[in-house]
Design a protein around this motif. Structure first.
Motif, mmCIF file in Angstrom:
data_model
loop_
_atom_site.group_PDB
_atom_site.id
_atom_site.type_symbol
_atom_site.label_atom_id
_atom_site.label_comp_id
_atom_site.label_asym_id
_atom_site.label_seq_id
_atom_site.Cartn_x
_atom_site.Cartn_y
_atom_site.Cartn_z
ATOM 1 N N ILE A 197 -37.068 10.979 -14.888
ATOM 2 C CA ILE A 197 -36.522 10.868 -16.250
ATOM 3 C C ILE A 197 -37.583 11.145 -17.307
ATOM 4 C CG2 ILE A 197 -34.654 9.298 -15.626
ATOM 5 C CD1 ILE A 197 -36.297 7.009 -16.788
ATOM 6 N N HIS A 198 -38.858 11.160 -16.886
ATOM 7 C CA HIS A 198 -39.958 11.414 -17.819
ATOM 8 C C HIS A 198 -40.546 12.813 -17.674
ATOM 9 C CE1 HIS A 198 -39.849 7.324 -19.173
ATOM 10 N NE2 HIS A 198 -39.948 6.897 -17.937
ATOM 11 N N HIS A 199 -39.914 13.653 -16.884
ATOM 12 C CA HIS A 199 -40.419 15.017 -16.696
ATOM 13 C C HIS A 199 -39.587 15.997 -17.506
ATOM 14 C CE1 HIS A 199 -43.398 14.294 -13.532
ATOM 15 N NE2 HIS A 199 -42.608 13.272 -13.225
ATOM 16 N N ALA A 200 -40.281 16.752 -18.319
ATOM 17 C CA ALA A 200 -39.614 17.756 -19.155
ATOM 18 C C ALA A 200 -39.731 19.127 -18.498
ATOM 19 C CB ALA A 200 -40.254 17.790 -20.533
ATOM 20 N N ILE A 210 -37.533 20.087 -22.518
ATOM 21 C CA ILE A 210 -36.246 19.391 -22.451
ATOM 22 C C ILE A 210 -36.296 18.332 -21.353
ATOM 23 C CG2 ILE A 210 -33.778 19.664 -22.003
ATOM 24 C CD1 ILE A 210 -34.099 22.568 -23.012
ATOM 25 N N TYR A 211 -35.982 17.103 -21.733
ATOM 26 C CA TYR A 211 -35.916 15.993 -20.791
ATOM 27 C C TYR A 211 -34.485 15.842 -20.281
ATOM 28 C CZ TYR A 211 -40.526 14.446 -22.361
ATOM 29 O OH TYR A 211 -41.866 14.367 -22.648
ATOM 30 N N PHE A 248 -37.858 7.410 -26.774
ATOM 31 C CA PHE A 248 -38.883 8.077 -27.578
ATOM 32 C C PHE A 248 -39.054 9.556 -27.232
ATOM 33 C CE2 PHE A 248 -40.358 3.585 -27.381
ATOM 34 C CZ PHE A 248 -40.138 3.278 -28.715
ATOM 35 N N GLN A 249 -38.276 10.072 -26.290
ATOM 36 C CA GLN A 249 -38.437 11.461 -25.863
ATOM 37 C C GLN A 249 -37.887 12.404 -26.933
ATOM 38 O OE1 GLN A 249 -36.548 11.365 -22.008
ATOM 39 N NE2 GLN A 249 -38.403 10.627 -21.020
#
Length: 127
Positions: free
Chosen positions: A6-9, A14-15, A41-42
């Protein structure tokens, strides 16, 4: 399972939550926000999740407009301070939506989003 995904763009920044917002997947947005408090915060292209959700253009039908408004409310509830955050020019989310997004929508969609933003932060009209 890969909970850290969920923290990898993507290479475009784009997340997963942005994909869920763009696809109007209300339950997925809610799930991702519940997985980790930092998801809220993404940003994408220097836009908060709340602004990204407001600017997401829907195909014009009541179900899509309803889902988009629900996503905006869910994101607001997860991070209510984001509606008060100013960019480097001193613009609030309301101002950014009006300058960037209002032109992209028909009057019905934009007015529903504006009503919701003003309901959540009425003082922004006087900023």
């Amino acid at each position: 399972l890969h909970p850290d995904a969920i923290h990898h763009a993507t290479s475009s920044g784009i997340y997963p939550i942005h994909v869920a917002i763009g696809s109007l997947h209300v339950d997925v947005v809610k799930f991702l926000l519940g997985c980790d408090p930092n998801v809220k915060f993404q940003e994408f292209e220097n836009k908060s999740l709340l602004l990204s959700a407001c600017l997401r253009r829907q195909e014009r039908n009541d179900a899509n407009i309803g889902a988009a408004l629900k996503i905006i409310e869910i994101i607001y509830d997860a991070h209510p301070d984001s509606i008060r955050e100013e960019n480097d020019k001193g613009d609030l989310l309301l101002h950014r939506f009006c300058s960037m997004g209002y032109k992209k929508f028909d009057g019905i969609e934009a007015s529903e989003i504006l009503k919701l933003l003003l309901e959540k932060f009425p003082e922004s009209i006087r900023h």
